[in-house]
Design a protein around this motif. Structure first.
Motif, PDB file in Angstrom:
ATOM      1  N   THR A 109      28.056  14.011  50.925  1.00 13.06           N
ATOM      2  CA  THR A 109      26.520  13.738  50.692  1.00 13.06           C
ATOM      3  C   THR A 109      25.890  12.573  49.956  1.00 13.06           C
ATOM      4  N   VAL A 110      26.883  11.301  49.950  1.00 12.57           N
ATOM      5  CA  VAL A 110      26.403   9.951  49.251  1.00 12.57           C
ATOM      6  C   VAL A 110      25.075   9.798  50.347  1.00 12.57           C
ATOM      7  N   GLN A 111      24.204   8.893  49.912  1.00 12.05           N
ATOM      8  CA  GLN A 111      23.107   8.237  50.434  1.00 12.05           C
ATOM      9  C   GLN A 111      23.257   6.755  50.831  1.00 12.05           C
ATOM     10  N   ARG A 112      22.466   6.377  51.737  1.00 14.07           N
ATOM     11  CA  ARG A 112      23.140   4.522  52.400  1.00 14.07           C
ATOM     12  C   ARG A 112      22.011   3.976  51.016  1.00 14.07           C
ATOM     13  N   ASP A 137      29.256   2.002  32.426  1.00 18.72           N
ATOM     14  CA  ASP A 137      28.120   2.641  33.162  1.00 18.72           C
ATOM     15  C   ASP A 137      28.721   1.885  34.513  1.00 18.72           C
ATOM     16  N   LEU A 138      29.464   1.009  35.358  1.00 17.35           N
ATOM     17  CA  LEU A 138      29.019   0.548  36.531  1.00 17.35           C
ATOM     18  C   LEU A 138      30.510   1.693  36.813  1.00 17.35           C
ATOM     19  N   GLY A 139      31.701   1.811  36.370  1.00 16.57           N
ATOM     20  CA  GLY A 139      32.684   2.486  36.833  1.00 16.57           C
ATOM     21  C   GLY A 139      32.552   3.718  36.968  1.00 16.57           C
ATOM     22  N   ARG A 140      31.567   4.122  36.166  1.00 21.03           N
ATOM     23  CA  ARG A 140      31.214   5.774  36.428  1.00 21.03           C
ATOM     24  C   ARG A 140      30.015   6.075  37.525  1.00 21.03           C
ATOM     25  N   TYR A 141      28.969   4.904  37.948  1.00 19.20           N
ATOM     26  CA  TYR A 141      28.663   5.227  39.106  1.00 19.20           C
ATOM     27  C   TYR A 141      29.765   5.048  39.816  1.00 19.20           C
ATOM     28  N   LEU A 142      30.694   4.406  40.215  1.00 19.65           N
ATOM     29  CA  LEU A 142      31.871   4.484  41.297  1.00 19.65           C
ATOM     30  C   LEU A 142      32.455   5.327  41.240  1.00 19.65           C
ATOM     31  N   LEU A 143      32.728   6.080  40.257  1.00 25.19           N
ATOM     32  CA  LEU A 143      33.001   7.170  40.353  1.00 25.19           C
ATOM     33  C   LEU A 143      31.946   8.378  41.372  1.00 25.19           C
ATOM     34  N   SER A 144      31.451   7.995  40.443  1.00 23.89           N
ATOM     35  CA  SER A 144      30.811   9.765  41.446  1.00 23.89           C
ATOM     36  C   SER A 144      30.054   9.286  42.504  1.00 23.89           C
ATOM     37  N   THR A 145      29.608   7.930  42.969  1.00 26.07           N
ATOM     38  CA  THR A 145      29.661   7.901  44.156  1.00 26.07           C
ATOM     39  C   THR A 145      30.717   7.873  44.993  1.00 26.07           C
ATOM     40  N   SER A 146      32.176   7.662  45.090  1.00 28.73           N
ATOM     41  CA  SER A 146      33.101   7.894  45.533  1.00 28.73           C
ATOM     42  C   SER A 146      33.311   9.915  45.225  1.00 28.73           C
ATOM     43  N   GLN A 147      32.776  10.388  44.767  1.00 28.81           N
ATOM     44  CA  GLN A 147      32.849  12.000  44.735  1.00 28.81           C
ATOM     45  C   GLN A 147      32.444  12.119  45.716  1.00 28.81           C
ATOM     46  N   GLU A 148      30.819  11.769  45.395  1.00 27.09           N
ATOM     47  CA  GLU A 148      29.483  11.643  46.659  1.00 27.09           C
ATOM     48  C   GLU A 148      29.978  12.029  48.754  1.00 27.09           C
ATOM     49  N   ILE A 149      31.169  10.745  48.038  1.00 25.36           N
ATOM     50  CA  ILE A 149      31.466  10.598  49.509  1.00 25.36           C
ATOM     51  C   ILE A 149      32.171  11.562  50.371  1.00 25.36           C
ATOM     52  N   LEU A 150      32.953  11.801  49.066  1.00 26.64           N
ATOM     53  CA  LEU A 150      34.335  13.226  49.786  1.00 26.64           C
ATOM     54  C   LEU A 150      33.587  14.003  50.287  1.00 26.64           C
ATOM     55  N   ALA A 151      32.153  14.364  49.355  1.00 29.79           N
ATOM     56  CA  ALA A 151      31.448  15.896  49.808  1.00 29.79           C
ATOM     57  C   ALA A 151      30.676  15.319  51.184  1.00 29.79           C
ATOM     58  N   LYS A 159      34.929   6.341  57.041  1.00 28.18           N
ATOM     59  CA  LYS A 159      35.514   8.037  56.484  1.00 28.18           C
ATOM     60  C   LYS A 159      36.949   7.757  56.029  1.00 28.18           C
ATOM     61  N   PRO A 160      36.965   7.289  54.959  1.00 27.80           N
ATOM     62  CA  PRO A 160      38.570   8.186  53.919  1.00 27.80           C
ATOM     63  C   PRO A 160      39.982   7.853  55.213  1.00 27.80           C
ATOM     64  N   LYS A 161      40.918   7.659  55.533  1.00 27.08           N
ATOM     65  CA  LYS A 161      41.467   7.943  55.346  1.00 27.08           C
ATOM     66  C   LYS A 161      42.534   8.820  54.852  1.00 27.08           C
ATOM     67  N   GLU A 162      42.209   9.217  53.494  1.00 23.90           N
ATOM     68  CA  GLU A 162      42.981   9.587  53.048  1.00 23.90           C
ATOM     69  C   GLU A 162      42.103   9.709  51.345  1.00 23.90           C
ATOM     70  N   THR A 182      22.985   0.438  47.168  1.00 18.62           N
ATOM     71  CA  THR A 182      23.379   0.202  45.069  1.00 18.62           C
ATOM     72  C   THR A 182      24.381  -0.818  43.929  1.00 18.62           C
ATOM     73  N   LEU A 183      25.720   0.403  45.184  1.00 19.38           N
ATOM     74  CA  LEU A 183      26.860   0.215  44.421  1.00 19.38           C
ATOM     75  C   LEU A 183      27.230  -1.309  45.303  1.00 19.38           C
ATOM     76  N   ALA A 184      27.325  -1.845  46.018  1.00 21.13           N
ATOM     77  CA  ALA A 184      27.791  -2.595  46.485  1.00 21.13           C
ATOM     78  C   ALA A 184      27.703  -4.509  45.957  1.00 21.13           C
ATOM     79  N   GLU A 185      26.253  -4.245  45.391  1.00 18.15           N
ATOM     80  CA  GLU A 185      24.606  -4.856  45.232  1.00 18.15           C
ATOM     81  C   GLU A 185      25.328  -5.557  43.713  1.00 18.15           C
ATOM     82  N   GLN A 186      25.921  -3.569  42.816  1.00 14.29           N
ATOM     83  CA  GLN A 186      26.328  -3.427  41.548  1.00 14.29           C
ATOM     84  C   GLN A 186      27.918  -4.656  41.525  1.00 14.29           C
ATOM     85  N   ILE A 187      28.508  -4.369  42.032  1.00 16.42           N
ATOM     86  CA  ILE A 187      29.796  -4.837  42.508  1.00 16.42           C
ATOM     87  C   ILE A 187      29.933  -6.453  42.705  1.00 16.42           C
ATOM     88  N   TRP A 188      29.093  -7.108  43.177  1.00 17.24           N
ATOM     89  CA  TRP A 188      28.788  -8.168  44.089  1.00 17.24           C
ATOM     90  C   TRP A 188      28.557  -8.898  42.377  1.00 17.24           C
TER      91      TRP A 188
END
Length: 705
Positions: free
Chosen positions: A546-549, A530-544, A584-587, A554-560
């Motif tokens: 549209t990601v919220q702070r 579930d964390l992996g799927r959340y990581l993917l959705s957050t990464s895709q919103e970063i690219l779009a 911002k992503p370099k690539e 939440t992602l950082a807290e769960q990763i730690w």
């Protein structure tokens, strides 16, 4: 010349009755053969011999009706030939009748000929008076025993023609022969007795009497009578198989006796006593060490290099000379059949040992010194060959197995060799080879093996545990890669997310799998996915963009909490990733995790695939020999097979890892002849040798050209 009309009806009635009885007995034999062949297949010492019985079973099943028709037609034909046209007409090569008299066919069917002779001998007086009565019926023309209607010789000839339809190996064919003896030939005495009584009642030599005479103390005749009684009782398949094996043994002994004719003893000369032969063996044992080649004499230091094919050939020659010397000392004609059988059978047993590839050459050279002592044991204790529980027989099996598993050929002082050499010394020097001595030897050998096992099993255990740990790691990593692939493969993510997934995330899943169980989808595993799927959705919103702070927090807290809690040594990489989430992503990187999987395995041939399947089914402790074509060949035991990686762990007799081989490399070595394995090391050497000896003795003798 034909028989008188007034007796023709009597003969015809009897012939019709005999045809019905013998046809039914033949069918009964064929039905029993199916079960007995299965029983023999179950008890076979190798897959090759087992296949002989399975193939014979199928062949007989397919041709059973044809064989029954052949038997009936031949029986009618042979019975219809009585009386013969005259004794002056001699058999020629190619004649249809009594082909067992043809010397070539006689040798090919020596087993059947032996059965026929034994049946004639057993019922000789009955057959003799029947031949006298039938000679009267035949208007004075003599009717010899082989030409009696349904004589043992004729019935054996009929069966020989019936089995011409079959393409089966000798060991299976011999089972058929002995069952034919049990079901059909054993019925002839009663049928001939009926004909005798009919002729007597018809006034043919009514005062001619006979009785079965048994020589005083004749164990063989009593044994035959006991077997006849037992055969009338209902038998299990196993009992029938055991009886058949016993008859095969008797048949082989009879065949050996036929190969050499003895001269009658002169007046006043007596057959050799057992004690006389034993004394002669003692003299040979006393000086036998000097008859062996110098490199393998018991008082010499033996090395692996000192024992080669030439030396083993000299050992075999020395054993032959010992048997020849023993026979010449006693006198061949004075030796009783049983004594000579024991001498020759022990010789064959030890020759099989020299030919057995499962046994190390150094062991062969050492155990060869027991050749003459075992002749002596066989002479004083005939149960050596008949009882599987005989202490000397069991001890020889134990020595062969111990040598195969615990011999260190590179350092003979380290493994079982010094102990075995001491045992051979003691046996050779025994004045009397008593059972109690061998029981004690077996106990000492078991203690020595236990000592070696205790000493070296710890090292082997460590070797196995290390390989098993690597297997679990590989399986866990494979499972982690598969899970990551199912979530991220082909997905576009920021560069820092891609680095985190490949360098940290997969390691996290791998360790989680190891902790939770490689095959267990626990709640912790599901949370990780579930964390992996959340990581993917957050990464895709970063690219779009549209990601919220709060998503990033939440992602950082769960990763730690999840990844950092399990991989504290990865805290630096986690910190870099969490900080990068604010940037911002370099690539943008499209993950191609499936491309990092293993390369597809090359196609293999059918023969190679069959070898794979055989190797995967091998039990632990199967002995392999490597580098067969070099002077550095060595043996190692299969300690463990890794089903996941298709790899095989081998250890030496000390339990130390010698090789970890992929199945492809192992199969290639076997198919190329560089590697061999012996899957039946722990089966009885004695049983293997007896099976091989039986096969050798079944072969017809070669005729001179």
């Amino acid at each position: 010349m034909s028989i008188s009309y007034k007796f023709r009806y009597l003969i015809n009635d009897w012939q019709q009755h005999a045809i019905e009885v013998l046809n039914e007995k033949f069918r009964e034999q064929l039905r029993a053969t199916d079960d007995v062949l299965m029983e023999f297949a179950d008890k076979s010492e190798s897959v090759n011999i087992q296949n002989h019985f399975f193939e014979a079973q199928r062949e007989i099943w397919l041709k059973m009706e044809d064989m029954s028709l052949d038997f009936h037609d031949l029986l009618v034909k042979y019975l219809g030939k009585f009386p013969n046209t005259g004794e002056s007409e001699k058999e020629k090569l190619g004649n249809e009748t009594l082909s067992l008299v043809n010397i070539d066919l006689y040798e090919r069917n020596l087993a059947l000929h032996t059965l026929a002779e034994r049946t004639e001998r057993k019922n000789y007086q009955l057959l003799y008076v029947l031949s006298q009565r039938l000679s009267v019926v035949n208007e004075g023309q003599p009717v010899k025993i082989p030409n009696l209607p349904a004589s043992p010789r004729q019935m054996s000839e009929i069966f020989a023609r019936c089995v011409d339809r079959l393409s089966i190996e000798n060991d299976a064919l011999l089972v058929l022969y002995t069952l034919y003896d049990k079901y059909v030939l054993s019925e002839l005495g009663e049928l001939h007795e009926e004909l005798n009584e009919k002729l007597k009642e018809a006034g043919i030599l009514p005062n001619l009497k006979y009785e079965v005479k048994i020589k005083p103390g004749s164990a063989s005749d009593k044994k035959e009578q006991d077997k006849d009684k037992e055969s009338k009782q209902e038998q299990t398949v196993e009992e029938l198989g055991e009886e058949t094996l016993s008859r095969i043994h008797e048949l082989l002994m009879a065949k050996r006796a036929l190969q050499r004719k003895k001269n009658p003893l002169p007046p006043g000369v007596k057959a050799a006593t057992t004690q006389e032969v034993v004394n002669a063996t003692n003299n040979i044992i006393h000086k036998e060490d000097t008859t062996y080649p110098e490199p393998v004499q018991l008082d010499k230091t033996v090395t692996r290099e000192s024992v080669n094919a030439e030396v083993l050939s000299q050992v075999q020659q020395a054993m032959e000379e010992q048997r020849t010397s023993l026979k010449e000392t006693i006198g061949n004609d004075r030796l009783q059949d049983e004594q000579e059988n024991i001498i020759d059978l022990v010789g064959l047993l030890f020759e099989r040992m020299l030919d057995d590839e499962r046994i190390p050459d150094i062991t062969k050279a050492l155990l060869g010194h027991l050749h003459t002592p075992y002749i002596k044991i066989g002479l004083v204790s005939p149960k050596l060959f008949s009882s599987k529980e005989h202490p000397a027989r069991m001890f020889l099996d134990q020595m062969v197995e111990a040598a195969a598993l615990w011999m260190n050929e590179s350092d003979l002082d380290e493994g079982i060799y010094p102990f075995l050499k001491d045992m051979v010394f003691r046996i050779v020097r025994l004045k009397q080879q008593d059972n109690e001595e061998f029981i004690e030897f077996s106990r000492l050998l078991k203690e020595e093996i236990s000592r070696l096992e205790e000493k070296f099993n710890i090292l082997e255990k460590h070797s196995r545990e290390a390989e098993q740990g690597q297997e679990l790691m590989a399986r866990a990593k494979s499972s982690a890669n598969a899970a990551a692939e199912s979530i991220f493969d082909g997905q576009a993510v920021p560069d820092y997310s891609a680095h985190f997934i490949e360098q940290v995330w997969i390691d996290y899943l791998t360790l989680l799998r190891l902790r939770e169980g490689v095959d267990n989808d626990t709640p912790a595993w599901e949370e990780a996915l579930d964390l992996g799927r959340y990581l993917l959705s957050t990464s895709q919103e970063i690219l779009a963009n549209t990601v919220q702070r709060n998503q990033l927090d939440t992602l950082a807290e769960q990763i730690w909490a999840q990844v950092g809690g399990l991989l504290p040594h990865k805290s630096k990489e986690i910190e870099i990733f969490v900080k990068a989430l604010q940037e911002k992503p370099k690539e943008i990187i499209t993950l191609g995790l499936s491309e990092k999987g293993s390369k597809p395995k090359p196609k293999v041939s059918k023969k190679t695939l069959e070898t794979y399947n055989k190797l995967r089914a091998l039990p632990e402790n199967t002995v392999f020999e490597f580098d067969l074509r070099t002077s550095k060949s060595y043996r190692a035991r299969l300690s463990w097979y890794n089903h996941f990686s298709d790899r095989f762990l081998f250890v030496n007799n000390r339990g130390k890892k010698t090789a970890l081989m992929d199945i492809a490399d192992l199969a290639e070595g076997i198919l190329n002849g560089n590697i061999a394995y012996f899957e039946d090391i722990k089966t009885s050497f004695w049983d293997r040798a007896m099976t091989a000896i039986k096969t050798i003795l079944e072969r017809p003798p070669q005729t001179a050209t």
